[in-house]
Scaffold this active site. Structure first.
Site, PDB file in Angstrom:
ATOM      1  CB  CYS A   2      -0.915   0.008   1.221  1.00  0.00           C
ATOM      2  SG  CYS A   2      -1.945   1.493   1.316  1.00  0.00           S
ATOM      3  CD  GLU A 103      -2.153  -1.850  -4.195  1.00  0.00           C
ATOM      4  OE1 GLU A 103      -1.331  -1.506  -5.091  1.00  0.00           O
ATOM      5  OE2 GLU A 103      -1.887  -1.904  -3.002  1.00  0.00           O
TER       6      GLU A 103
END
Length: 254
Positions: A2, A103
């Site tokens: 992340c 993402e």
């Protein structure tokens, strides 16, 4: 991994959920990136406190941070084994307030960004670790890493990892570094419930850290680049004229 997230909630909303002592004022941020300052909630001196840290953990034992790779994410499965995280998971656990994260899904030559957040807009608490690095020449800086876990079913088509999200009822346990042992704390780190988050395809504008606004959440599907069309071979002069020479009844303009 992340590597981007948002915290756009008002300071009042964040303080209400996390119940820290301070009442700081901070602007909304929609594209938080590594090495930038991030908001943390930690337990110190018998109370919860708001703090800032640089995203990219540097363990206290590092001698030269310039030659050390910043640790943006920490895998939940190996926190108690890795020297970089072992002390922090025992003594310096924290929460990272967030509205959601970004993402990227790769498909051939296309990388499609997704905004992943609760559909109802609720705030999230990412599990994190922090350390204070003391520079030999003087000065301290707090640094932090975000903890990741295996992706849930919703997330897996996009990426195989996701942030570990701590439920409000588990805030106290996660933050209680002194009384809640690390081996018990890591049991709180698991994939999010399937109905907690939704994924929306968004523009590649999020790729650049200079872009920072709610427009980054707007739905947009990235189109695959068009293959260049191969040019047709140019006809020969004879074929273009429709015959074999100038006496074929056509005017030769070339």
């Amino acid at each position: 991994m992340c590597g981007r997230y948002s915290l756009s909630a008002s300071p009042e909303e964040v303080q209400t959920l996390f119940k820290y002592i301070e009442q700081p004022n901070f602007p909304p941020r929609y594209n938080i990136a590594p090495t930038q300052p991030i908001a943390l909630v930690k337990q110190e001196n018998g109370g919860r406190h708001f703090g800032l840290a640089r995203w990219g953990l540097v363990p206290s034992w590092v001698k030269d941070p310039a030659s050390f790779t910043l640790l943006l994410n920490a895998r939940a499965e190996t926190l108690e084994e890795k020297p970089s995280f072992r002390a922090a998971v025992r003594h310096r656990r924290c929460l990272m307030p967030a509205n959601g994260f970004f993402e990227w899904q790769r498909s051939g030559s296309v990388k499609q960004p997704y905004w992943i957040a609760p559909p109802d807009g609720r705030l999230l608490a990412f599990a994190g670790l922090w350390e204070t690095y003391s520079h030999p020449d003087g000065g301290d800086i707090d640094t932090a890493a975000l903890i990741t876990v295996d992706a849930n079913t919703m997330m897996k088509p996009i990426h195989h990892r996701m942030p570990a999200i701590i439920a409000p009822e588990d805030f106290e346990a996660w933050l209680s570094n002194g009384s809640f042992m690390a081996r018990d704390a890591v049991k709180l780190l698991k994939p999010a419930a399937e109905d907690l988050l939704a994924a929306t395809p968004v523009s590649t504008r999020v790729n650049s850290v200079i872009n920072d606004g709610p427009y980054l959440w707007d739905r947009e599907v990235v189109e695959a680049p068009q293959k260049p069309v191969k040019a047709e071979p140019k006809p020969s002069r004879k074929k273009a004229m429709g015959g074999s020479g100038p006496d074929n009844g056509q005017l030769d303009l070339f």
